[in-house]
Design an enzyme around this catalytic site. Structure first.
Site, PDB file in Angstrom:
ATOM      1  N   ASP A  80      -5.729   8.036   8.801  1.00  0.00           N
ATOM      2  CA  ASP A  80      -5.922   7.505  10.144  1.00  0.00           C
ATOM      3  C   ASP A  80      -5.816   8.587  11.206  1.00  0.00           C
ATOM      4  O   ASP A  80      -5.003   9.508  11.099  1.00  0.00           O
ATOM      5  CB  ASP A  80      -4.856   6.436  10.452  1.00  0.00           C
TER       6      ASP A  80
ATOM      7  N   LYS B 140       0.828  -1.211   0.000  1.00  0.00           N
ATOM      8  CA  LYS B 140       0.000   0.000   0.000  1.00  0.00           C
ATOM      9  C   LYS B 140       0.860   1.257   0.000  1.00  0.00           C
ATOM     10  O   LYS B 140       0.634   2.177  -0.791  1.00  0.00           O
ATOM     11  CB  LYS B 140      -0.917  -0.009   1.227  1.00  0.00           C
ATOM     12  N   ASN B 141       1.841   1.322   0.890  1.00  0.00           N
ATOM     13  CA  ASN B 141       2.622   2.550   1.029  1.00  0.00           C
ATOM     14  C   ASN B 141       3.478   2.830  -0.200  1.00  0.00           C
ATOM     15  O   ASN B 141       3.720   3.995  -0.536  1.00  0.00           O
ATOM     16  CB  ASN B 141       3.489   2.483   2.288  1.00  0.00           C
TER      17      ASN B 141
END
Length: 436
Positions: free
Chosen positions: A121, A22-23
């Site tokens: 987040d 993802k990153n």
């Protein structure tokens, strides 16, 4: 919001393949804005955050073509710059923290980049100063509309310079690198992040015609070029998901093989889990974890003092896996101090684990002392909610090891970072159901 129903206590068995990282995806997808030529990227994870970024690129005028599962081509030859000043962009960009990384490429190629205050987040302060200080060092003018929470940088042509970053920010380094590759002259970035995903970004840019040296170190040197071309790039497997599956295997006392993990890019992750007493075996490029039917015991230091596991910039232990380590420690034999240095709200999910029966002392927002139960007292299923991606998967792992039924609300948070989580866990025996 999605909700998961989990029946815990069932041992799992089989093979699981990690998704693309993802990153890394959130970084390399933004490079397509640096060239009018076609860029092909494979092993892109099918998750909410990445899909939002792809949609954002499409709205910017990037031609997006899906070639197969996880494979896309992108061509930014007709970028619609008016979109980044629209109300629609303010809304869509604010919903995704990764949207900040379009600013560097837009600034470098088109002379301006705007972004609303990005979301993501709620794990503590995640400041953007490093990004914008880097752009200012390259000669950009910065402005901020406090009423709309809208950031902007503008420059006719960026100019290379020396800069010492105030923190080794991964996304900050990535953004500055993407801006500097088209700057005039030489840029030197000291205290640069050097995570494998940042290395992947630099290697991809070099394949497009950039001139970056020092890749893998904290000192990057970039000779600016006039233009970049297209390329093909494959994203690494997600090290955070790999660590999650290691924790899952230990907590559920299951025999699991994690396939194609790219061992050479895992750093201290395997050794950190071994400190918790978990047995890992390297089989080619796979990780084999046997069923820990006798449990696992936390190591102590040579002098007998309690083990401390803390996050640190690469090659230190990634903060994204501290939540997993904390959950795994709840069923170990022995105690461990978890020290989350980077984010002051990331340990607050421990109240759910305490409700499940875990013995955890939250010392302060950054530290938690975990007293392992050694499987003598199983966690119990409860109703809970996922506060963020990493806490969400940690609670899911706890639920799979617990007695009884757990309900995890706000499961969309988990979907932001984990592809088809319920289907993939069912394939190895998990009793998990998605309730919409």
């Amino acid at each position: 919001m999605g909700t998961f129903r989990i029946e815990g206590g069932a041992p799992l068995k089989g093979e699981i393949t990690p998704q693309g990282a993802k990153n890394e995806a959130l970084q390399v997808l933004c490079t397509v804005l640096l060239t009018p030529e076609k860029v092909t990227i494979t092993n892109i994870p099918d998750i909410i955050d990445v899909n939002k970024l792809i949609a954002l690129l499409s709205n910017l005028g990037v031609k997006v073509q899906k070639l197969g599962h996880g494979a896309y081509s992108f061509q930014a030859d007709e970028v619609n710059l008016s979109y980044i000043e629209s109300e629609a962009f303010k809304k869509e960009g604010a919903a995704l923290r990764g949207s900040i990384m379009i600013v560097g490429p837009l600034l470098a190629r088109f002379g301006k980049g705007y972004i609303p205050k990005p979301g993501g987040d709620k794990i503590g302060r995640r400041r953007l100063d490093t990004h914008f200080e880097g752009f200012i060092n390259l000669g950009a003018k910065f402005r901020y509309n406090e009423e709309d929470h809208f950031y902007g940088v503008e420059a006719e042509r960026l100019k290379g310079t020396y800069m010492l970053l105030d923190e080794a920010s991964v996304t900050g380094t990535a953004n500055i690198v993407m801006a500097a590759v088209l700057a005039e002259g030489k840029t030197t970035i000291y205290n640069a992040a050097c995570e494998p995903y940042l290395q992947q970004l630099c290697n991809m840019l070099n394949s497009m015609g950039a001139k970056i040296t020092g890749v893998g170190s904290n000192l990057l040197e970039i000779e600016g070029v006039d233009s970049l071309g297209g390329c093909e790039h494959r994203i690494l497997p997600d090290m955070i998901e790999i660590g999650s599956w290691i924790g899952l295997a230990a907590m559920t006392q299951s025999e699991i093989t994690i396939k194609n993990v790219s061992w050479d890019n895992l750093g201290v992750i395997p050794s950190t889990f071994r400190k918790l007493g978990i047995t890992l075996e390297r089989r080619g490029d796979d990780i084999y974890i046997p069923a820990h039917t006798e449990g696992y015991e936390i190591q102590s230091y040579i002098d007998g003092s309690i083990l401390t596991i803390a996050d640190a910039p690469w090659p230190g232990f990634t903060p994204d896996l501290l939540s997993i380590v904390l959950v795994v420690a709840t069923q170990a034999r022995g105690s461990v101090l978890i020290h989350q240095k980077m984010f002051e709200s990331r340990l607050f999910f421990t109240d759910r684990l305490i409700d499940m029966g875990a013995q955890i002392i939250l010392c302060d927002p950054h530290r938690a002392n975990v007293i392992g139960l050694g499987f003598k007292s199983k966690l119990r299923g409860i109703l809970m909610s996922s506060p963020d991606i990493r806490a969400g998967i940690s609670l899911l792992i706890a639920a799979l090891s617990a007695k009884g039924v757990s309900i995890i609300q706000n499961g969309d948070q988990i979907d932001r970072g984990y592809e088809r989580i319920d289907e993939r866990l069912k394939a190895i025996g998990a009793k998990i159901t998605r309730i919409d």
